[in-house]
Motif scaffolding. Structure first.
Motif, PDB file in Angstrom:
ATOM      1  N   LEU A 105     -69.231 -40.904  52.790  1.00 30.81           N
ATOM      2  CA  LEU A 105     -70.334 -41.175  51.872  1.00 30.81           C
ATOM      3  C   LEU A 105     -70.239 -42.562  51.238  1.00 30.81           C
ATOM      4  CD1 LEU A 105     -70.460 -37.662  50.155  1.00 30.81           C
ATOM      5  CD2 LEU A 105     -71.880 -38.499  52.026  1.00 30.81           C
ATOM      6  N   SER A 106     -69.217 -43.320  51.617  1.00 27.09           N
ATOM      7  CA  SER A 106     -69.002 -44.689  51.104  1.00 27.09           C
ATOM      8  C   SER A 106     -68.999 -44.728  49.584  1.00 27.09           C
ATOM      9  CB  SER A 106     -70.071 -45.634  51.650  1.00 27.09           C
ATOM     10  OG  SER A 106     -70.053 -45.655  53.047  1.00 27.09           O
ATOM     11  N   ILE A 107     -68.178 -43.878  48.989  1.00 23.77           N
ATOM     12  CA  ILE A 107     -68.075 -43.816  47.531  1.00 23.77           C
ATOM     13  C   ILE A 107     -67.072 -44.876  47.085  1.00 23.77           C
ATOM     14  CG2 ILE A 107     -67.427 -42.391  45.556  1.00 23.77           C
ATOM     15  CD1 ILE A 107     -68.229 -39.955  47.245  1.00 23.77           C
ATOM     16  N   GLY A 108     -67.510 -45.797  46.248  1.00 28.38           N
ATOM     17  CA  GLY A 108     -66.656 -46.871  45.770  1.00 28.38           C
ATOM     18  C   GLY A 108     -65.827 -46.466  44.568  1.00 28.38           C
ATOM     19  N   ASP A 109     -64.909 -47.338  44.170  1.00 30.09           N
ATOM     20  CA  ASP A 109     -64.039 -47.064  43.029  1.00 30.09           C
ATOM     21  C   ASP A 109     -64.835 -46.911  41.733  1.00 30.09           C
ATOM     22  OD1 ASP A 109     -61.836 -47.129  44.669  1.00 30.09           O
ATOM     23  OD2 ASP A 109     -61.364 -49.230  44.228  1.00 30.09           O
ATOM     24  N   ASP A 110     -65.873 -47.727  41.568  1.00 22.69           N
ATOM     25  CA  ASP A 110     -66.690 -47.640  40.357  1.00 22.69           C
ATOM     26  C   ASP A 110     -67.421 -46.310  40.284  1.00 22.69           C
ATOM     27  OD1 ASP A 110     -65.866 -50.151  39.638  1.00 22.69           O
ATOM     28  OD2 ASP A 110     -67.607 -51.152  40.534  1.00 22.69           O
ATOM     29  N   GLU A 111     -67.901 -45.823  41.433  1.00 25.03           N
ATOM     30  CA  GLU A 111     -68.587 -44.529  41.462  1.00 25.03           C
ATOM     31  C   GLU A 111     -67.616 -43.392  41.178  1.00 25.03           C
ATOM     32  OE1 GLU A 111     -72.114 -44.555  44.600  1.00 25.03           O
ATOM     33  OE2 GLU A 111     -70.251 -45.339  45.448  1.00 25.03           O
ATOM     34  N   GLN A 112     -66.385 -43.517  41.676  1.00 26.95           N
ATOM     35  CA  GLN A 112     -65.397 -42.459  41.466  1.00 26.95           C
ATOM     36  C   GLN A 112     -65.073 -42.285  39.993  1.00 26.95           C
ATOM     37  OE1 GLN A 112     -61.869 -42.539  43.945  1.00 26.95           O
ATOM     38  NE2 GLN A 112     -63.017 -43.558  45.561  1.00 26.95           N
ATOM     39  N   LYS A 113     -65.131 -43.366  39.239  1.00 28.95           N
ATOM     40  CA  LYS A 113     -64.844 -43.275  37.801  1.00 28.95           C
ATOM     41  C   LYS A 113     -65.867 -42.395  37.092  1.00 28.95           C
ATOM     42  CE  LYS A 113     -62.546 -47.767  37.492  1.00 28.95           C
ATOM     43  NZ  LYS A 113     -61.333 -47.278  38.020  1.00 28.95           N
ATOM     44  N   GLN A 114     -67.061 -42.255  37.667  1.00 33.02           N
ATOM     45  CA  GLN A 114     -68.112 -41.426  37.072  1.00 33.02           C
ATOM     46  C   GLN A 114     -68.088 -39.995  37.602  1.00 33.02           C
ATOM     47  OE1 GLN A 114     -71.749 -43.509  37.864  1.00 33.02           O
ATOM     48  NE2 GLN A 114     -71.042 -45.383  36.887  1.00 33.02           N
ATOM     49  N   LEU A 115     -67.361 -39.756  38.687  1.00 30.17           N
ATOM     50  CA  LEU A 115     -67.304 -38.425  39.295  1.00 30.17           C
ATOM     51  C   LEU A 115     -66.140 -37.618  38.732  1.00 30.17           C
ATOM     52  CD1 LEU A 115     -67.938 -39.433  43.019  1.00 30.17           C
ATOM     53  CD2 LEU A 115     -69.581 -38.490  41.408  1.00 30.17           C
ATOM     54  N   LYS A 116     -66.221 -36.304  38.903  1.00 32.26           N
ATOM     55  CA  LYS A 116     -65.150 -35.434  38.425  1.00 32.26           C
ATOM     56  C   LYS A 116     -64.366 -34.803  39.562  1.00 32.26           C
ATOM     57  CE  LYS A 116     -67.274 -34.208  34.056  1.00 32.26           C
ATOM     58  NZ  LYS A 116     -67.682 -33.130  33.167  1.00 32.26           N
ATOM     59  N   THR A 117     -65.001 -34.583  40.700  1.00 29.42           N
ATOM     60  CA  THR A 117     -64.357 -33.843  41.774  1.00 29.42           C
ATOM     61  C   THR A 117     -63.975 -34.710  42.964  1.00 29.42           C
ATOM     62  OG1 THR A 117     -65.646 -31.916  41.143  1.00 29.42           O
ATOM     63  CG2 THR A 117     -64.590 -31.827  43.264  1.00 29.42           C
ATOM     64  N   ILE A 118     -64.874 -35.526  43.433  1.00 35.10           N
ATOM     65  CA  ILE A 118     -64.616 -36.330  44.626  1.00 35.10           C
ATOM     66  C   ILE A 118     -64.001 -37.648  44.194  1.00 35.10           C
ATOM     67  CG2 ILE A 118     -65.604 -37.355  46.704  1.00 35.10           C
ATOM     68  CD1 ILE A 118     -67.886 -35.353  46.468  1.00 35.10           C
ATOM     69  N   ILE A 119     -62.668 -37.625  44.073  1.00 32.79           N
ATOM     70  CA  ILE A 119     -61.938 -38.822  43.656  1.00 32.79           C
ATOM     71  C   ILE A 119     -60.726 -38.999  44.553  1.00 32.79           C
ATOM     72  CG2 ILE A 119     -62.703 -38.797  41.250  1.00 32.79           C
ATOM     73  CD1 ILE A 119     -60.066 -37.458  40.518  1.00 32.79           C
ATOM     74  N   SER A 120     -60.277 -40.232  44.692  1.00 31.53           N
ATOM     75  CA  SER A 120     -59.112 -40.533  45.529  1.00 31.53           C
ATOM     76  C   SER A 120     -57.826 -40.117  44.810  1.00 31.53           C
ATOM     77  CB  SER A 120     -59.072 -42.019  45.857  1.00 31.53           C
ATOM     78  OG  SER A 120     -58.871 -42.755  44.679  1.00 31.53           O
ATOM     79  N   ARG A 121     -56.741 -40.128  45.543  1.00 31.83           N
ATOM     80  CA  ARG A 121     -55.451 -39.759  44.951  1.00 31.83           C
ATOM     81  C   ARG A 121     -55.039 -40.751  43.878  1.00 31.83           C
ATOM     82  NH1 ARG A 121     -52.749 -38.212  50.635  1.00 31.83           N
ATOM     83  NH2 ARG A 121     -53.592 -36.116  50.764  1.00 31.83           N
ATOM     84  N   SER A 122     -55.319 -42.024  44.114  1.00 34.07           N
ATOM     85  CA  SER A 122     -54.933 -43.033  43.118  1.00 34.07           C
ATOM     86  C   SER A 122     -55.736 -42.861  41.827  1.00 34.07           C
ATOM     87  CB  SER A 122     -55.116 -44.444  43.669  1.00 34.07           C
ATOM     88  OG  SER A 122     -56.467 -44.688  43.978  1.00 34.07           O
ATOM     89  N   GLU A 123     -57.022 -42.537  41.945  1.00 35.31           N
ATOM     90  CA  GLU A 123     -57.846 -42.291  40.753  1.00 35.31           C
ATOM     91  C   GLU A 123     -57.358 -41.036  40.032  1.00 35.31           C
ATOM     92  OE1 GLU A 123     -60.776 -42.683  37.833  1.00 35.31           O
ATOM     93  OE2 GLU A 123     -60.084 -44.127  39.316  1.00 35.31           O
ATOM     94  N   SER A 124     -56.959 -40.030  40.805  1.00 35.02           N
ATOM     95  CA  SER A 124     -56.428 -38.800  40.215  1.00 35.02           C
ATOM     96  C   SER A 124     -55.149 -39.077  39.440  1.00 35.02           C
ATOM     97  CB  SER A 124     -56.166 -37.776  41.315  1.00 35.02           C
ATOM     98  OG  SER A 124     -55.588 -36.613  40.791  1.00 35.02           O
ATOM     99  N   ARG A 125     -54.253 -39.892  40.028  1.00 30.55           N
ATOM    100  CA  ARG A 125     -53.007 -40.238  39.343  1.00 30.55           C
ATOM    101  C   ARG A 125     -53.277 -41.044  38.072  1.00 30.55           C
ATOM    102  NH1 ARG A 125     -50.856 -40.908  44.724  1.00 30.55           N
ATOM    103  NH2 ARG A 125     -51.463 -43.098  44.658  1.00 30.55           N
ATOM    104  N   THR A 126     -54.236 -41.956  38.150  1.00 28.31           N
ATOM    105  CA  THR A 126     -54.586 -42.762  36.975  1.00 28.31           C
ATOM    106  C   THR A 126     -55.093 -41.875  35.850  1.00 28.31           C
ATOM    107  OG1 THR A 126     -55.142 -44.644  38.373  1.00 28.31           O
ATOM    108  CG2 THR A 126     -56.040 -44.649  36.143  1.00 28.31           C
ATOM    109  N   ARG A 127     -55.987 -40.946  36.192  1.00 28.05           N
ATOM    110  CA  ARG A 127     -56.524 -40.029  35.175  1.00 28.05           C
ATOM    111  C   ARG A 127     -55.426 -39.157  34.590  1.00 28.05           C
ATOM    112  NH1 ARG A 127     -62.365 -37.888  37.454  1.00 28.05           N
ATOM    113  NH2 ARG A 127     -63.241 -39.957  37.828  1.00 28.05           N
ATOM    114  N   ASP A 128     -54.504 -38.694  35.440  1.00 27.34           N
ATOM    115  CA  ASP A 128     -53.406 -37.855  34.965  1.00 27.34           C
ATOM    116  C   ASP A 128     -52.508 -38.639  34.022  1.00 27.34           C
ATOM    117  OD1 ASP A 128     -51.850 -35.393  34.981  1.00 27.34           O
ATOM    118  OD2 ASP A 128     -50.364 -36.528  36.131  1.00 27.34           O
ATOM    119  N   ARG A 129     -52.204 -39.900  34.382  1.00 24.70           N
ATOM    120  CA  ARG A 129     -51.360 -40.741  33.526  1.00 24.70           C
ATOM    121  C   ARG A 129     -52.021 -40.960  32.168  1.00 24.70           C
ATOM    122  NH1 ARG A 129     -51.797 -45.769  32.409  1.00 24.70           N
ATOM    123  NH2 ARG A 129     -53.178 -46.245  34.131  1.00 24.70           N
ATOM    124  N   LEU A 130     -53.317 -41.247  32.151  1.00 23.92           N
ATOM    125  CA  LEU A 130     -54.030 -41.462  30.890  1.00 23.92           C
ATOM    126  C   LEU A 130     -54.094 -40.186  30.055  1.00 23.92           C
ATOM    127  CD1 LEU A 130     -56.937 -43.749  32.138  1.00 23.92           C
ATOM    128  CD2 LEU A 130     -54.931 -44.413  30.790  1.00 23.92           C
TER     129      LEU A 130
END
Length: 122
Positions: free
Chosen positions: A50-75
């Motif tokens: 679906l060509s979801i970019g990093d900026d779009e992932q920041k607005q999503l809750k479910t479809i996120i990459s592992r790195s975005e998931s780790r960042t959210r967990d750390r925060l």
């Protein structure tokens, strides 16, 4: 999903086929148990298809990459630590004895200051 997406497209055809089978009430047997024939693609697959970019992932809750998931967990964990009263590293280091050096104010060496039981500066 997407009104412009054709279900005959090879990208997510398995997903479409499994959804149709589920809708028809079909079951799949696995290890002696019967399950609905659902297929859930991995987040990485959906992100690339679906060509979801990093900026779009920041607005999503479910479809996120592992790195975005780790960042959210750390925060999330950092926020929990701050709520528990733990100070950030910069603040902690600024008030650390190795930075304030109270033994210098008393005119003695660090070792002597510790040996005397950390006397207070008057």
């Amino acid at each position: 999903m997407d009104p412009n997406w054709g279900y005959r497209s090879s990208e997510l055809s398995t997903l479409y086929r499994k959804a149709r089978a589920f809708e028809a009430g079909e079951k799949v047997e696995f290890n002696g148990r019967r399950y609905p024939p659902l297929y859930t693609p991995k987040n990485d697959t959906l992100i690339s298809l679906l060509s979801i970019g990093d900026d779009e992932q920041k607005q999503l809750k479910t479809i996120i990459s592992r790195s975005e998931s780790r960042t959210r967990d750390r925060l999330r964990k950092e926020k929990k630590r701050r709520a528990a009263g733990v100070v950030d590293r910069a603040t902690w280091e600024a008030s650390a004895l190795s930075q304030t050096k109270p033994w210098e104010a008393l005119g003695m060496s660090r070792r002597t200051w510790y040996r005397k039981g950390k006397p207070a500066v008057n």
